[in-house]
Design an enzyme around this catalytic site. Sequence first.
Site: not given
Ligand code: ADP
Length: 165
Positions: A17, A41, A90, A129
């Site tokens: 992120h 979630k 990703r 996460s």
């Molecule tokens: P959500 O639960 O809304 O998917 P996340 O907190 O998991 O939110 O992720 C927020 C954004 O960050 C999403 O667009 C996700 O694809 C992106 N993201 C999550 N992990 C990574 C990563 N390792 N590299 C790049 N982008 C990521």
Amino acid sequence: MKVAVYPGSFDPITLGHLDIIRRASVMFDKLIVVVMKNSAKTSLFSPDERVKMIEDCVGDLDNITVDSYDGLLIDYCKKEQIHIVLRGLRAITDFEYELQIAQTNRELSHNNVDTVFLTTNLIYSYLSSSSVKEIAGYDGDVSGMVTENVLERLREKYGHNSKGN
Ligand code: ADP
């Protein structure tokens, strides 16, 4: 002024992120990272804890602000008069889900909100996460996946005293 919003669960924020945030910070005049509360979630950290962790990570970037919101993203965008949503990709598996959300938001906002995507830095393409929580929950080493302040919060949550390994 070019303003974008980067919404997500950020439960907790990972280096993946953060990489997206840092790269976007030079593309936009202002970036608002928004912790969305209405995710289906179940979360480990409260929205306030997640906001605080993100703030601690982005303190050196002065065009980034952090907020939280309980509602539809397009309503947040309308309230703040923002037309650009930023999301990270990703892998191809993210694409279908992200495409659907992007199209839905565009439709719901009557073409007022567009989504832009940044592809992950390959070294973080495996990172999520959920995996951070799973590994940290078993006292595994997540020191290469999150910042030191997040590592500390994970230790507090799971009651582990080790360095995460
Ligand atoms: P959500 O639960 O809304 O998917 P996340 O907190 O998991 O939110 O992720 C927020 C954004 O960050 C999403 O667009 C996700 O694809 C992106 N993201 C999550 N992990 C990574 C990563 N390792 N590299 C790049 N982008 C990521």
